[in-house]
Design a protein around this motif. Structure first.
Motif, PDB file in Angstrom:
ATOM      1  N   CYS A 267      45.603 -56.909  83.317  1.00  0.00           N
ATOM      2  CA  CYS A 267      46.449 -57.631  84.157  1.00  0.00           C
ATOM      3  C   CYS A 267      47.623 -56.839  84.507  1.00  0.00           C
ATOM      4  CB  CYS A 267      47.137 -58.947  83.319  1.00  0.00           C
ATOM      5  SG  CYS A 267      46.391 -60.056  82.733  1.00  0.00           S
ATOM      6  N   ALA A 268      47.904 -55.654  83.468  1.00  0.00           N
ATOM      7  CA  ALA A 268      49.185 -54.771  84.174  1.00  0.00           C
ATOM      8  C   ALA A 268      48.521 -53.993  84.892  1.00  0.00           C
ATOM      9  CB  ALA A 268      49.478 -54.458  82.722  1.00  0.00           C
ATOM     10  N   TYR A 269      47.666 -53.508  84.651  1.00  0.00           N
ATOM     11  CA  TYR A 269      46.818 -52.663  85.615  1.00  0.00           C
ATOM     12  C   TYR A 269      46.859 -53.003  86.987  1.00  0.00           C
ATOM     13  CZ  TYR A 269      43.650 -49.489  88.014  1.00  0.00           C
ATOM     14  OH  TYR A 269      42.898 -48.675  88.758  1.00  0.00           O
ATOM     15  N   GLY A 270      46.580 -54.253  87.237  1.00  0.00           N
ATOM     16  CA  GLY A 270      46.126 -54.971  88.498  1.00  0.00           C
ATOM     17  C   GLY A 270      47.862 -55.210  89.137  1.00  0.00           C
ATOM     18  N   LEU A 271      48.719 -55.472  88.285  1.00  0.00           N
ATOM     19  CA  LEU A 271      50.021 -55.379  88.761  1.00  0.00           C
ATOM     20  C   LEU A 271      50.647 -54.153  89.221  1.00  0.00           C
ATOM     21  CD1 LEU A 271      52.443 -57.318  89.379  1.00  0.00           C
ATOM     22  CD2 LEU A 271      53.188 -57.056  86.832  1.00  0.00           C
ATOM     23  N   GLU A 272      50.225 -53.098  88.332  1.00  0.00           N
ATOM     24  CA  GLU A 272      50.907 -51.889  88.621  1.00  0.00           C
ATOM     25  C   GLU A 272      50.245 -51.383  89.989  1.00  0.00           C
ATOM     26  OE1 GLU A 272      51.209 -47.389  86.535  1.00  0.00           O
ATOM     27  OE2 GLU A 272      49.978 -48.960  85.696  1.00  0.00           O
ATOM     28  N   LYS A 273      49.020 -51.587  90.393  1.00  0.00           N
ATOM     29  CA  LYS A 273      48.380 -51.290  91.608  1.00  0.00           C
ATOM     30  C   LYS A 273      49.364 -51.666  92.907  1.00  0.00           C
ATOM     31  CE  LYS A 273      43.838 -51.211  92.090  1.00  0.00           C
ATOM     32  NZ  LYS A 273      42.646 -51.505  92.295  1.00  0.00           N
ATOM     33  N   LYS A 274      49.500 -53.137  92.720  1.00  0.00           N
ATOM     34  CA  LYS A 274      50.310 -53.777  93.982  1.00  0.00           C
ATOM     35  C   LYS A 274      51.682 -53.224  93.955  1.00  0.00           C
ATOM     36  CE  LYS A 274      47.062 -56.669  95.565  1.00  0.00           C
ATOM     37  NZ  LYS A 274      46.475 -56.374  96.503  1.00  0.00           N
ATOM     38  N   LEU A 275      52.310 -52.912  93.011  1.00  0.00           N
ATOM     39  CA  LEU A 275      53.717 -52.497  92.830  1.00  0.00           C
ATOM     40  C   LEU A 275      53.958 -50.906  93.177  1.00  0.00           C
ATOM     41  CD1 LEU A 275      55.094 -54.201  89.667  1.00  0.00           C
ATOM     42  CD2 LEU A 275      55.687 -55.098  91.759  1.00  0.00           C
ATOM     43  N   LYS A 276      52.888 -50.413  93.141  1.00  0.00           N
ATOM     44  CA  LYS A 276      53.067 -48.930  93.728  1.00  0.00           C
ATOM     45  C   LYS A 276      53.106 -48.814  95.187  1.00  0.00           C
ATOM     46  CE  LYS A 276      50.738 -46.307  89.757  1.00  0.00           C
ATOM     47  NZ  LYS A 276      49.533 -45.409  89.667  1.00  0.00           N
ATOM     48  N   ASP A 277      52.416 -49.893  95.632  1.00  0.00           N
ATOM     49  CA  ASP A 277      52.626 -49.972  97.260  1.00  0.00           C
ATOM     50  C   ASP A 277      53.950 -50.054  97.761  1.00  0.00           C
ATOM     51  OD1 ASP A 277      49.685 -49.624  97.241  1.00  0.00           O
ATOM     52  OD2 ASP A 277      49.323 -52.131  97.656  1.00  0.00           O
ATOM     53  N   LEU A 278      54.726 -50.811  96.906  1.00  0.00           N
ATOM     54  CA  LEU A 278      56.024 -50.651  97.431  1.00  0.00           C
ATOM     55  C   LEU A 278      56.728 -49.239  97.850  1.00  0.00           C
ATOM     56  CD1 LEU A 278      57.526 -53.377  94.891  1.00  0.00           C
ATOM     57  CD2 LEU A 278      57.192 -53.579  97.282  1.00  0.00           C
ATOM     58  N   ASP A 279      57.337 -49.048  99.116  1.00  0.00           N
ATOM     59  CA  ASP A 279      57.938 -48.101  99.514  1.00  0.00           C
ATOM     60  C   ASP A 279      59.366 -47.753  98.816  1.00  0.00           C
ATOM     61  OD1 ASP A 279      58.283 -45.597 101.141  1.00  0.00           O
ATOM     62  OD2 ASP A 279      59.932 -46.762 102.272  1.00  0.00           O
ATOM     63  N   GLY A 280      59.376 -46.579  98.104  1.00  0.00           N
ATOM     64  CA  GLY A 280      60.458 -46.144  97.437  1.00  0.00           C
ATOM     65  C   GLY A 280      60.424 -46.433  95.990  1.00  0.00           C
ATOM     66  N   VAL A 281      59.300 -46.640  95.397  1.00  0.00           N
ATOM     67  CA  VAL A 281      59.169 -47.122  94.019  1.00  0.00           C
ATOM     68  C   VAL A 281      58.569 -45.463  93.342  1.00  0.00           C
ATOM     69  CG1 VAL A 281      57.708 -48.118  91.934  1.00  0.00           C
ATOM     70  CG2 VAL A 281      58.813 -49.397  93.852  1.00  0.00           C
ATOM     71  N   SER A 282      59.639 -45.209  92.416  1.00  0.00           N
ATOM     72  CA  SER A 282      59.006 -43.674  91.926  1.00  0.00           C
ATOM     73  C   SER A 282      58.420 -43.784  90.500  1.00  0.00           C
ATOM     74  CB  SER A 282      60.213 -42.772  91.853  1.00  0.00           C
ATOM     75  OG  SER A 282      61.281 -43.421  91.130  1.00  0.00           O
ATOM     76  N   ALA A 283      58.814 -44.845  89.834  1.00  0.00           N
ATOM     77  CA  ALA A 283      58.068 -45.129  88.482  1.00  0.00           C
ATOM     78  C   ALA A 283      57.973 -46.703  88.338  1.00  0.00           C
ATOM     79  CB  ALA A 283      58.899 -44.356  87.479  1.00  0.00           C
ATOM     80  N   ILE A 284      56.807 -46.975  87.340  1.00  0.00           N
ATOM     81  CA  ILE A 284      56.625 -48.291  87.128  1.00  0.00           C
ATOM     82  C   ILE A 284      56.364 -48.412  85.611  1.00  0.00           C
ATOM     83  CG2 ILE A 284      55.216 -50.423  87.344  1.00  0.00           C
ATOM     84  CD1 ILE A 284      54.560 -49.385  90.230  1.00  0.00           C
ATOM     85  N   LYS A 285      57.035 -49.129  84.607  1.00  0.00           N
ATOM     86  CA  LYS A 285      56.542 -49.482  83.412  1.00  0.00           C
ATOM     87  C   LYS A 285      56.402 -51.005  83.317  1.00  0.00           C
ATOM     88  CE  LYS A 285      58.410 -49.129  78.594  1.00  0.00           C
ATOM     89  NZ  LYS A 285      59.365 -50.182  78.334  1.00  0.00           N
ATOM     90  N   ILE A 286      55.237 -51.111  82.702  1.00  0.00           N
ATOM     91  CA  ILE A 286      54.858 -52.559  82.562  1.00  0.00           C
ATOM     92  C   ILE A 286      54.932 -52.807  81.142  1.00  0.00           C
ATOM     93  CG2 ILE A 286      53.079 -54.482  82.781  1.00  0.00           C
ATOM     94  CD1 ILE A 286      53.000 -53.291  85.519  1.00  0.00           C
TER      95      ILE A 286
END
Length: 103
Positions: free
Chosen positions: A41-60
């Motif tokens: 689930c976390a992987y799927g969410l991370e893939k979508k959030l990476k598409d947001l312009d301006g996001v440099s890092a994601i921790k789930i």
């Protein structure tokens, strides 16, 4: 006359609440997510959030059901854009708020 004033007051207050829902976010942003229960689930969410312009890092954090986004300096994220990406990943975004670092 009193009814007109009450109506105008209601419109002003509701407009303010709508503007608050579309907050521009910078720095670190915590997104509480319903339905986040496993690493897949976390992987799927991370893939979508990476598409947001301006996001440099994601921790789930699956255990606590939230995503922590780091926004690039000089960039701004809209709350509605975050909600849409979370929904596109198949989840529901609950609270979205800027994280204040306490150094």
């Amino acid at each position: 006359m009193k009814n007109i004033i009450m109506l105008l007051l209601g419109v002003v207050l509701s407009t303010g609440l709508q503007a608050q829902d579309q907050t521009d976010l910078t720095g670190k942003v915590k997104v509480e997510v319903d339905g986040l229960s496993c690493p897949f689930c976390a992987y799927g969410l991370e893939k979508k959030l990476k598409d947001l312009d301006g996001v440099s890092a994601i921790k789930i954090d699956v255990e606590n059901a939230f995503a922590l986004l780091t926004v690039e300096e000089g960039k701004v994220l809209g709350e509605e854009a975050i909600r849409k990406k979370v929904k596109d990943a198949g989840f529901t975004a609950r609270t979205i708020k800027k994280v204040i670092d306490e150094d």
